[in-house]
Design a protein around this motif. Structure first.
Motif, PDB file in Angstrom:
ATOM      1  N   GLN A   1      -9.305 -43.577 -11.727  1.00  0.00           N
ATOM      2  CA  GLN A   1      -8.255 -44.096 -10.853  1.00  0.00           C
ATOM      3  C   GLN A   1      -7.465 -45.202 -11.542  1.00  0.00           C
ATOM      4  O   GLN A   1      -6.233 -45.274 -11.431  1.00  0.00           O
ATOM      5  CB  GLN A   1      -8.874 -44.608  -9.556  1.00  0.00           C
ATOM      6  CG  GLN A   1      -9.437 -43.510  -8.660  1.00  0.00           C
ATOM      7  CD  GLN A   1     -10.068 -44.045  -7.403  1.00  0.00           C
ATOM      8  OE1 GLN A   1     -10.148 -45.272  -7.214  1.00  0.00           O
ATOM      9  NE2 GLN A   1     -10.542 -43.160  -6.537  1.00  0.00           N
TER      10      GLN A   1
ATOM     11  N   GLN B   1      -5.226 -43.614 -14.083  1.00  0.00           N
ATOM     12  CA  GLN B   1      -4.092 -42.959 -13.405  1.00  0.00           C
ATOM     13  C   GLN B   1      -3.076 -43.999 -12.938  1.00  0.00           C
ATOM     14  O   GLN B   1      -1.861 -43.800 -13.071  1.00  0.00           O
ATOM     15  CB  GLN B   1      -4.618 -42.145 -12.225  1.00  0.00           C
ATOM     16  CG  GLN B   1      -3.555 -41.312 -11.526  1.00  0.00           C
ATOM     17  CD  GLN B   1      -4.138 -40.440 -10.437  1.00  0.00           C
ATOM     18  OE1 GLN B   1      -5.339 -40.467 -10.190  1.00  0.00           O
ATOM     19  NE2 GLN B   1      -3.294 -39.673  -9.781  1.00  0.00           N
ATOM     20  N   LYS B   2      -3.580 -45.118 -12.404  1.00  0.00           N
ATOM     21  CA  LYS B   2      -2.687 -46.186 -11.957  1.00  0.00           C
ATOM     22  C   LYS B   2      -1.913 -46.766 -13.141  1.00  0.00           C
ATOM     23  O   LYS B   2      -0.711 -47.045 -13.039  1.00  0.00           O
ATOM     24  CB  LYS B   2      -3.498 -47.275 -11.262  1.00  0.00           C
ATOM     25  CG  LYS B   2      -2.663 -48.362 -10.627  1.00  0.00           C
ATOM     26  CD  LYS B   2      -3.532 -49.349  -9.881  1.00  0.00           C
ATOM     27  CE  LYS B   2      -2.675 -50.440  -9.243  1.00  0.00           C
ATOM     28  NZ  LYS B   2      -3.530 -51.437  -8.526  1.00  0.00           N
ATOM     29  N   ARG B   3      -2.617 -46.941 -14.292  1.00  0.00           N
ATOM     30  CA  ARG B   3      -1.951 -47.486 -15.474  1.00  0.00           C
ATOM     31  C   ARG B   3      -0.855 -46.542 -15.968  1.00  0.00           C
ATOM     32  O   ARG B   3       0.252 -46.974 -16.326  1.00  0.00           O
ATOM     33  CB  ARG B   3      -2.978 -47.711 -16.589  1.00  0.00           C
ATOM     34  CG  ARG B   3      -2.419 -48.384 -17.828  1.00  0.00           C
ATOM     35  CD  ARG B   3      -3.477 -48.480 -18.903  1.00  0.00           C
ATOM     36  NE  ARG B   3      -3.859 -47.174 -19.385  1.00  0.00           N
ATOM     37  CZ  ARG B   3      -3.168 -46.465 -20.269  1.00  0.00           C
ATOM     38  NH1 ARG B   3      -2.033 -46.951 -20.777  1.00  0.00           N
ATOM     39  NH2 ARG B   3      -3.582 -45.287 -20.663  1.00  0.00           N
ATOM     40  N   LEU B   4      -1.162 -45.252 -15.960  1.00  0.00           N
ATOM     41  CA  LEU B   4      -0.172 -44.262 -16.392  1.00  0.00           C
ATOM     42  C   LEU B   4       1.039 -44.261 -15.459  1.00  0.00           C
ATOM     43  O   LEU B   4       2.186 -44.153 -15.902  1.00  0.00           O
ATOM     44  CB  LEU B   4      -0.810 -42.878 -16.441  1.00  0.00           C
ATOM     45  CG  LEU B   4      -1.876 -42.664 -17.534  1.00  0.00           C
ATOM     46  CD1 LEU B   4      -2.520 -41.299 -17.384  1.00  0.00           C
ATOM     47  CD2 LEU B   4      -1.280 -42.827 -18.920  1.00  0.00           C
ATOM     48  N   GLU B   5       0.772 -44.393 -14.150  1.00  0.00           N
ATOM     49  CA  GLU B   5       1.887 -44.432 -13.191  1.00  0.00           C
ATOM     50  C   GLU B   5       2.750 -45.666 -13.422  1.00  0.00           C
ATOM     51  O   GLU B   5       3.985 -45.599 -13.380  1.00  0.00           O
ATOM     52  CB  GLU B   5       1.331 -44.429 -11.768  1.00  0.00           C
ATOM     53  CG  GLU B   5       0.727 -43.089 -11.353  1.00  0.00           C
ATOM     54  CD  GLU B   5       0.117 -43.136  -9.972  1.00  0.00           C
ATOM     55  OE1 GLU B   5       0.105 -44.255  -9.382  1.00  0.00           O
ATOM     56  OE2 GLU B   5      -0.329 -42.088  -9.468  1.00  0.00           O
ATOM     57  N   GLU B   6       2.100 -46.825 -13.679  1.00  0.00           N
ATOM     58  CA  GLU B   6       2.861 -48.051 -13.936  1.00  0.00           C
ATOM     59  C   GLU B   6       3.674 -47.928 -15.220  1.00  0.00           C
ATOM     60  O   GLU B   6       4.830 -48.370 -15.281  1.00  0.00           O
ATOM     61  CB  GLU B   6       1.900 -49.237 -14.018  1.00  0.00           C
ATOM     62  CG  GLU B   6       1.285 -49.613 -12.681  1.00  0.00           C
ATOM     63  CD  GLU B   6       0.304 -50.757 -12.796  1.00  0.00           C
ATOM     64  OE1 GLU B   6       0.027 -51.173 -13.959  1.00  0.00           O
ATOM     65  OE2 GLU B   6      -0.166 -51.262 -11.756  1.00  0.00           O
TER      66      GLU B   6
ATOM     67  N   ALA C   1       4.767 -45.157 -16.518  1.00  0.00           N
ATOM     68  CA  ALA C   1       5.868 -44.222 -16.238  1.00  0.00           C
ATOM     69  C   ALA C   1       6.999 -44.936 -15.493  1.00  0.00           C
ATOM     70  O   ALA C   1       8.186 -44.740 -15.783  1.00  0.00           O
ATOM     71  CB  ALA C   1       5.350 -43.043 -15.425  1.00  0.00           C
ATOM     72  N   LYS C   2       6.611 -45.801 -14.528  1.00  0.00           N
ATOM     73  CA  LYS C   2       7.633 -46.558 -13.800  1.00  0.00           C
ATOM     74  C   LYS C   2       8.384 -47.505 -14.733  1.00  0.00           C
ATOM     75  O   LYS C   2       9.615 -47.628 -14.657  1.00  0.00           O
ATOM     76  CB  LYS C   2       6.971 -47.351 -12.667  1.00  0.00           C
ATOM     77  CG  LYS C   2       6.519 -46.489 -11.496  1.00  0.00           C
ATOM     78  CD  LYS C   2       5.901 -47.347 -10.408  1.00  0.00           C
ATOM     79  CE  LYS C   2       5.446 -46.511  -9.227  1.00  0.00           C
ATOM     80  NZ  LYS C   2       4.816 -47.344  -8.176  1.00  0.00           N
TER      81      LYS C   2
END
Length: 226
Positions: free
Chosen positions: A116, A119-124, A126-127
């Motif tokens: 998790q 995944q959160k790091r990848l989402e950040e 990407a943002k």
């Protein structure tokens, strides 16, 4: 004869107990056997007139045997006696299994939490990349607009300068044309011949800009001649 009856009775009881070990349903045959035995004893004492008690005893033996044979086998595992060391070892093994299960669950939770977090790091990321790309595109767009604005202003300035130069050229041409069209006017004037002779010692002809008829006394188209 009495001894033989006792032996037969013992054998019958042992047979029924053996049948009872094979199946719990043999109790039905044991009960019939006991009833037949009780009736036979009462008959021998003369208390009852029922003489068929031996058949009941035989029926009890046969029913116990038949029920023992026809009963399904008891598949339930029998409890095995354990020694203290075996029980302790079993308890230790159970605890070890529980510890392993807890450790596996803990590792699973840690892996899930790590997943998790990743995944959160990848989402950040990407943002951030999307935001950076948007800012770069916006800066590029502003730079392009600024360049186009500068080119437009430069072009307008060049056009204005060209128009001014063209206007100046036309103005000079018009002035030159006007100067060529107008008669040449005198730019020199003298009050008398003395002053004129200081500039023109021999005087001036009538074609000269400084010629004035008042200085030509003899009217020979030459003013202030000597």
């Amino acid at each position: 004869m009495k001894f033989l009856r006792v032996i037969a009775l013992i054998i019958a009881v042992l047979f029924l107990l053996f049948c009872l070990v094979g199946s719990q349903r043999a109790w039905f045959g044991i009960i019939i056997f006991i009833i037949g035995l009780f009736l036979h004893k009462q008959y021998r004492k003369g208390r009852i007139q029922f003489s068929k008690s031996r058949y009941i005893i035989t029926l009890g033996l046969l029913s116990g045997f038949i029920l023992a044979l026809t009963s399904p086998a008891d598949t339930k595992p029998k409890p095995v006696k354990q020694t203290a060391s075996e029980a302790k070892a079993a308890d230790t093994a159970v605890k070890a299994e529980e510890e392993k299960a807890k450790e596996a669950e803990k590792k699973k939770e840690e892996a899930e939490a790590k997943k998790q977090a990743e995944q959160k790091r990848l989402e950040e990321e990407a943002k951030k990349q999307a935001e950076q790309k948007r800012l770069e595109e916006e800066a590029k767009k502003q730079a392009e607009q600024k360049r186009l604005e500068e080119e437009r202003k430069k072009k307008e300035q060049e056009q204005a300068e060209a128009a001014a130069q063209e206007a100046e050229r036309k103005r000079k041409e018009q002035e030159a044309a006007a100067a060529a069209a107008e008669p040449v006017q005198s730019t020199e004037t003298f009050d008398n011949c003395t002053e004129m002779r200081k500039v023109h010692p021999k005087g001036v002809p009538s074609s000269h800009p400084a010629y004035e008829s008042q200085h030509d006394r003899d009217k020979d188209n030459w003013a202030c001649e000597r």
